[in-house]
Scaffold this motif. Structure first.
Motif, PDB file in Angstrom:
ATOM      1  N   LEU A 170       0.832  -1.204   0.000  1.00 15.44           N
ATOM      2  CA  LEU A 170       0.000   0.000   0.000  1.00 15.44           C
ATOM      3  C   LEU A 170       0.869   1.257   0.000  1.00 15.44           C
ATOM      4  CD1 LEU A 170      -2.962   0.897   0.050  1.00 15.44           C
ATOM      5  CD2 LEU A 170      -2.824   0.946   2.554  1.00 15.44           C
ATOM      6  N   ALA A 171       1.950   1.222   0.757  1.00 17.66           N
ATOM      7  CA  ALA A 171       2.888   2.359   0.771  1.00 17.66           C
ATOM      8  C   ALA A 171       3.513   2.553  -0.609  1.00 17.66           C
ATOM      9  CB  ALA A 171       3.969   2.125   1.820  1.00 17.66           C
ATOM     10  N   LYS A 172       3.872   1.446  -1.239  1.00 19.69           N
ATOM     11  CA  LYS A 172       4.463   1.532  -2.578  1.00 19.69           C
ATOM     12  C   LYS A 172       3.433   1.995  -3.604  1.00 19.69           C
ATOM     13  CE  LYS A 172       7.764  -1.262  -3.480  1.00 19.69           C
ATOM     14  NZ  LYS A 172       8.837  -0.229  -3.620  1.00 19.69           N
ATOM     15  N   TYR A 173       2.179   1.640  -3.392  1.00 20.03           N
ATOM     16  CA  TYR A 173       1.092   2.091  -4.272  1.00 20.03           C
ATOM     17  C   TYR A 173       1.007   3.613  -4.255  1.00 20.03           C
ATOM     18  CZ  TYR A 173      -3.778   2.921  -5.716  1.00 20.03           C
ATOM     19  OH  TYR A 173      -4.918   3.386  -6.332  1.00 20.03           O
ATOM     20  N   VAL A 174       1.007   4.197  -3.053  1.00 16.40           N
ATOM     21  CA  VAL A 174       0.951   5.658  -2.926  1.00 16.40           C
ATOM     22  C   VAL A 174       2.184   6.292  -3.568  1.00 16.40           C
ATOM     23  CG1 VAL A 174       0.935   7.593  -1.306  1.00 16.40           C
ATOM     24  CG2 VAL A 174      -0.462   5.575  -0.840  1.00 16.40           C
ATOM     25  N   ALA A 175       3.353   5.708  -3.312  1.00 15.85           N
ATOM     26  CA  ALA A 175       4.589   6.239  -3.884  1.00 15.85           C
ATOM     27  C   ALA A 175       4.575   6.160  -5.406  1.00 15.85           C
ATOM     28  CB  ALA A 175       5.788   5.470  -3.329  1.00 15.85           C
ATOM     29  N   THR A 176       4.018   5.069  -5.933  1.00 16.05           N
ATOM     30  CA  THR A 176       3.966   4.883  -7.384  1.00 16.05           C
ATOM     31  C   THR A 176       3.026   5.889  -8.044  1.00 16.05           C
ATOM     32  OG1 THR A 176       4.451   2.522  -7.149  1.00 16.05           O
ATOM     33  CG2 THR A 176       3.469   3.232  -9.229  1.00 16.05           C
ATOM     34  N   ILE A 177       1.899   6.139  -7.407  1.00 17.16           N
ATOM     35  CA  ILE A 177       0.969   7.151  -7.928  1.00 17.16           C
ATOM     36  C   ILE A 177       1.646   8.520  -7.921  1.00 17.16           C
ATOM     37  CG2 ILE A 177      -1.216   8.356  -7.548  1.00 17.16           C
ATOM     38  CD1 ILE A 177      -1.569   5.530  -8.580  1.00 17.16           C
TER      39      ILE A 177
END
Length: 212
Positions: free
Chosen positions: A170-177
């Motif tokens: 989930l943290a990587k999802y936010v970072a990717t966005i």
């Protein structure tokens, strides 16, 4: 002879540190230049022109290009990009992500500022000579992900996120966005267009407990 010495002194003064030298203002100009062109793409000539200082004066006040970049990076993190810390204080994971991405869109599409994120854009492609700086920027991004994971772990413990949620992902999802927003902003995408992306991203958030 004295006249010649006076002339030489005058030349040195004109070429050296400006009489009205302001450290913060000069560093701000350096930050803007690195933000626009990246570490490797920023030449000393560009810094000299932007900061209105000659090379010896820049070195005397800030150190070499690498040292100057490090100071400019710290200024960026504690200044334009400081909204990350504020976002992490939001009461729910949903609001943490939404505030972070919304503030990112606002910053990265400002007309008066360079487009894109200084940390993201600066680490996309670098030659061997800039490898150390690239690694530093990647470390900054990894640290941001770690802060999000820590916050989402807390949300999970507080039943704000489902137990099965992978907080690292989930943290990587936010970072990717965020990184995608940076690239799109750099390419000229409008604020409205990028906010639509944020809205779509938030629709898939695993929990909307106390979302609004």
């Amino acid at each position: 002879m004295r006249s010649t010495e006076n002339q030489q002194t005058g030349v040195l003064k004109r070429r050296g540190r400006p009489p009205s030298f302001n450290y913060d203002e000069a560093l701000e100009k350096a930050m803007q230049t690195f933000w626009m062109y990246g570490y490797e793409g920023t030449s000393m000539a560009a810094l000299i022109e932007a900061m209105e200082m000659n090379k010896p004066s820049i070195y005397a006040a800030f150190g070499n290009k690498e040292a100057l970049f490090n100071q400019a990076l710290e200024k960026y993190v504690s200044g334009p990009s400081a909204f990350l810390k504020d976002a992490l204080k939001e009461p729910t994971s949903y609001l943490v992500a939404k505030k972070f991405l919304t503030k990112a869109v606002a910053l990265l599409t400002q007309q008066q500022k360079p487009r894109g994120c200084m940390i993201v854009q600066g680490a996309l492609s670098c030659g061997p000579e800039a490898e150390m700086m690239q690694k530093k920027l990647i470390a900054y991004r990894a640290n941001s992900e770690a802060l999000f994971k820590e916050r989402f772990d807390l949300a999970k413990a507080n039943a704000d996120l489902p137990k099965e949620v992978n907080t690292s992902a989930l943290a990587k999802y936010v970072a990717t966005i965020h990184q995608g927003i940076s690239v799109q902003a750099f390419s000229g995408a409008s604020k409205d267009a990028l906010m639509e992306i944020v809205d779509i991203a938030m629709q898939s958030w695993p929990s909307k407990v106390n979302a609004e």
